[in-house]
Scaffold this motif. Structure first.
Motif, PDB file in Angstrom:
ATOM      1  N   ALA A  49     -27.290  97.065  78.834  1.00 44.62           N
ATOM      2  CA  ALA A  49     -27.695  96.192  77.826  1.00 44.62           C
ATOM      3  C   ALA A  49     -26.826  96.818  76.353  1.00 44.62           C
ATOM      4  CB  ALA A  49     -29.297  96.560  77.394  1.00 44.62           C
TER       5      ALA A  49
ATOM      6  N   ALA B 264     -29.019  91.758  77.624  1.00 49.03           N
ATOM      7  CA  ALA B 264     -30.317  92.462  77.213  1.00 49.03           C
ATOM      8  C   ALA B 264     -29.719  93.124  75.829  1.00 49.03           C
ATOM      9  CB  ALA B 264     -30.930  93.192  78.245  1.00 49.03           C
TER      10      ALA B 264
ATOM     11  N   TRP C 145     -37.222  96.305  75.454  1.00 51.13           N
ATOM     12  CA  TRP C 145     -35.921  95.791  76.302  1.00 51.13           C
ATOM     13  C   TRP C 145     -36.198  94.129  75.939  1.00 51.13           C
ATOM     14  CZ3 TRP C 145     -32.345  98.229  78.767  1.00 51.13           C
ATOM     15  CH2 TRP C 145     -31.460  97.222  79.580  1.00 51.13           C
TER      16      TRP C 145
ATOM     17  N   ASP D   5     -34.469  90.354  77.217  1.00 49.06           N
ATOM     18  CA  ASP D   5     -33.345  89.800  77.889  1.00 49.06           C
ATOM     19  C   ASP D   5     -32.807  88.870  77.062  1.00 49.06           C
ATOM     20  OD1 ASP D   5     -33.614  91.216  80.377  1.00 49.06           O
ATOM     21  OD2 ASP D   5     -35.282  90.022  81.060  1.00 49.06           O
TER      22      ASP D   5
END
Length: 258
Positions: free
Chosen positions: A101, A192, A203, A205
């Motif tokens: 990410a 992400a 988190w 996406d």
């Protein structure tokens, strides 16, 4: 806490967003990255996230661009509040499951209300700034022409007037998808974003088409955003890309299982 090996970098989105909470466009984007000692960047990350590396280095980028038509699904854009310049400072991480990410060190935008809402909802370090983009292809509807010069200038106003940019890039030839390097994918194919809510790792996406990338030359690169984020000043030649942009779908942030 067990940390698994990092997942593979995929040029296309590996986890499509089924239910987006936010839609937006990222256009006229310059991508300027420098190598850093991984230990220096790791010091910025919360426990549980680890810095992602390429060729033995962490990478920190300054990315100015035009944010376009920020809106909720099935609702119209918010008029002038929905389109504005942004400059973010970012690096890259993996979570305990090995997912890759982006980690945002700062995000400067020209809309104070939007900055406050984003700080409260996504817990991202948004800042209020003045910013202009000159030579924008997306804003004028012109086709992207290799050799065009795009300039980005910003000055932070809140929470502390301690950072600015004065950046110009010359757009080069388009990179065919088959010719994109592993580093091109490492820096751009991020699906992400990681953040925190108190001590919780969070988190969200992100889904968009593969970035249409161009080679680019940095003509002027004055900036103090990186040091304002708590990192040493960049050293060495940066790795520079440019893109006309993509349209993006962002999912609801969820807690990272540790």
């Amino acid at each position: 806490m067990e940390l698994l090996p990092a997942e593979d970098v995929t040029p296309s989105c590996a986890r499509p967003v089924r239910r987006a909470i936010m839609l937006q466009g990222w256009h006229d984007l310059a991508s300027i990255h420098w190598r850093y000692d991984p230990a220096v960047v790791q010091a910025l990350l919360p426990d549980g996230f680890r810095v992602d590396t390429f060729d033995g280095s962490a990478w920190v980028g300054v990315l100015p661009f035009q944010m376009d038509r920020v809106r909720f699904p099935r609702l119209p854009a918010f008029g002038p509040l929905s389109t504005f310049p942004e400059t973010n400072v970012r690096t890259y991480l993996t979570d305990p499951a090995g997912r890759r990410a982006v980690w945002f060190c700062s995000l400067d935008i020209t809309r104070l209300i939007t900055a406050l809402v984003a700080r409260a909802s996504y817990r991202l370090p948004y800042c209020w700034a003045t910013m202009t983009i000159e030579g924008s292809a997306a804003a004028t509807g012109r086709p992207v022409v290799p050799g065009a010069v795009v300039s980005y200038r910003s000055r932070r106003r809140w929470p502390a007037a301690d950072a600015s940019t004065d950046i110009s890039v010359r757009v080069g030839e388009a990179i065919a998808p088959a010719d994109a390097s592993d580093l091109d994918h490492f820096l751009s194919a991020r699906w992400a974003l990681g953040t925190t809510f108190g001590r919780r790792l969070m988190w969200a996406d992100v889904e968009h088409p593969p970035w249409p990338l161009h080679r680019a030359e940095l003509l002027r690169g004055d900036e103090t955003l990186v040091t304002a984020a708590g990192l040493p000043a960049p050293e060495g030649d940066p790795y520079v890309l440019w893109s006309p942009g993509v349209d993006v779908r962002i999912a609801v942030p969820r807690r990272v299982r540790t």
